[in-house]
Design an enzyme around this catalytic site. Sequence first.
Site, PDB file in Angstrom:
ATOM      1  N   HIS A  99      -9.542   0.071   9.412  1.00  0.00           N
ATOM      2  CA  HIS A  99     -10.211   1.372   9.514  1.00  0.00           C
ATOM      3  C   HIS A  99     -10.317   1.789  10.978  1.00  0.00           C
ATOM      4  O   HIS A  99     -10.470   0.947  11.856  1.00  0.00           O
ATOM      5  CB  HIS A  99     -11.618   1.300   8.924  1.00  0.00           C
ATOM      6  CG  HIS A  99     -11.650   0.801   7.521  1.00  0.00           C
ATOM      7  ND1 HIS A  99     -11.056   1.459   6.472  1.00  0.00           N
ATOM      8  CD2 HIS A  99     -12.187  -0.317   6.990  1.00  0.00           C
ATOM      9  CE1 HIS A  99     -11.235   0.762   5.366  1.00  0.00           C
ATOM     10  NE2 HIS A  99     -11.917  -0.321   5.649  1.00  0.00           N
ATOM     11  N   GLU A 110     -17.832  -1.731   8.367  1.00  0.00           N
ATOM     12  CA  GLU A 110     -18.323  -2.165   7.061  1.00  0.00           C
ATOM     13  C   GLU A 110     -18.726  -3.627   7.114  1.00  0.00           C
ATOM     14  O   GLU A 110     -18.385  -4.341   8.066  1.00  0.00           O
ATOM     15  CB  GLU A 110     -17.244  -1.948   5.985  1.00  0.00           C
ATOM     16  CG  GLU A 110     -16.019  -2.823   6.156  1.00  0.00           C
ATOM     17  CD  GLU A 110     -14.889  -2.447   5.185  1.00  0.00           C
ATOM     18  OE1 GLU A 110     -14.637  -1.245   4.980  1.00  0.00           O
ATOM     19  OE2 GLU A 110     -14.257  -3.364   4.646  1.00  0.00           O
ATOM     20  N   HIS A 126      -8.108  -6.461   7.572  1.00  0.00           N
ATOM     21  CA  HIS A 126      -8.901  -7.164   6.556  1.00  0.00           C
ATOM     22  C   HIS A 126      -8.375  -6.889   5.155  1.00  0.00           C
ATOM     23  O   HIS A 126      -7.709  -5.888   4.911  1.00  0.00           O
ATOM     24  CB  HIS A 126     -10.377  -6.772   6.635  1.00  0.00           C
ATOM     25  CG  HIS A 126     -10.634  -5.317   6.385  1.00  0.00           C
ATOM     26  ND1 HIS A 126     -10.457  -4.360   7.351  1.00  0.00           N
ATOM     27  CD2 HIS A 126     -11.054  -4.651   5.287  1.00  0.00           C
ATOM     28  CE1 HIS A 126     -10.760  -3.184   6.854  1.00  0.00           C
ATOM     29  NE2 HIS A 126     -11.123  -3.312   5.594  1.00  0.00           N
ATOM     30  N   ARG A 151      -3.475   1.615   5.371  1.00  0.00           N
ATOM     31  CA  ARG A 151      -2.910   0.495   4.635  1.00  0.00           C
ATOM     32  C   ARG A 151      -1.678  -0.038   5.363  1.00  0.00           C
ATOM     33  O   ARG A 151      -0.749   0.724   5.629  1.00  0.00           O
ATOM     34  CB  ARG A 151      -2.513   1.039   3.249  1.00  0.00           C
ATOM     35  CG  ARG A 151      -2.693   0.081   2.126  1.00  0.00           C
ATOM     36  CD  ARG A 151      -2.390   0.759   0.778  1.00  0.00           C
ATOM     37  NE  ARG A 151      -3.552   1.374   0.176  1.00  0.00           N
ATOM     38  CZ  ARG A 151      -3.563   2.598  -0.349  1.00  0.00           C
ATOM     39  NH1 ARG A 151      -2.492   3.364  -0.352  1.00  0.00           N
ATOM     40  NH2 ARG A 151      -4.658   3.066  -0.887  1.00  0.00           N
TER      41      ARG A 151
HETATM   42 ZN    ZN Z   1     -12.210  -1.895   4.358  1.00  0.00          ZN
END
Ligand code: ZN
Length: 319
Positions: free
Chosen positions: A96, A114, A171, A191
């Site tokens: 991200h 996150e 991740h 992605r």
């Molecule tokens: Zn994530």
Amino acid sequence: MNEPVFLKPVFKQMIWGGNRMRNEYGYDIPGDDTGECWAISAHPNGDCVVDGGEFDGMHLSELYKTHPELFGDNKERFPLLVKIIDAKADLSIQVHPDDKYAFEHENGSYGKTECWYILDCDKDAEIIIGHNAKTKEELADMINNGRWDDLITPRPIKKGDFFQIEPGTVHAIKKGTLILETQQSSDVTYRLYDYGRLQNGKPRELHLKQSIDVITCPHVDRGTEHEVLIEVEDSKVEELVDCKFYKVYKCDCFGTLTFTDSTNYRLFSVIEGQGNLSVTGSEKKYELKKGMHFIIPKTCTDFVLSGEMSLIMSESKAS
Ligand code: ZN
């Protein structure tokens, strides 16, 4: 206003999703491929509706806009998002952006920091955090040539583990894992690799350029706090992480847990057991059980949790 705000979750079907949210949380999920439960969210892609009380039926985004006194942080948008993720299969390997990159490249969106609390996982479950490239050149070479085994080393996980994922961190949640995620309210994911899978006959979009732009090189592991803040008999509150955007805590209540002079609104998810909530100044008692999610507004400064249950609590930070 001295009542909690309960929310109805929004569910998302995913190619990697499963049915554990029905079997273990009793949710009315839309299918056996339900990957995400957006439990506390005001994001336009899944804006939760208030369940009961004075604001019954109102979207959280609208409550945040029209009743700033309940939150008191005066941000343009509700800043956090709490999800449960049921990964029956591997999620894509992803990254991200931070606020700055997202703001410039994603129509003014927030970036995404996150963190993950492992609710449950298979015995041999693994997770991906970080990568092995030393420089951006090596990173680009590994990504562009599909050298995934060189780039990535999965690590073993167990129930109760907790991880903070800073922007720029490669991740992936892997199969057999049930996670509670607390994050900035953002839906921007780049992605890198999707295991060559197809969705409706087509591969899902990859974002290699953006990924290489935002990945931190070399990877730096972010530890977490695990500081016990309150311990009364068998009950305790443990701080799991304190970052720029949020603080996240685990509350274990065996008997009672009393909060006094709370200065911020707080987000709660019951992850185990059951009990009650009462707010000082109100006669009402609210029943709580595993799978319920609610916000205690800033106006409720004193409240008591009782029963036998565990909760993940979070609060937004001014930034
Ligand atoms: Zn994530």
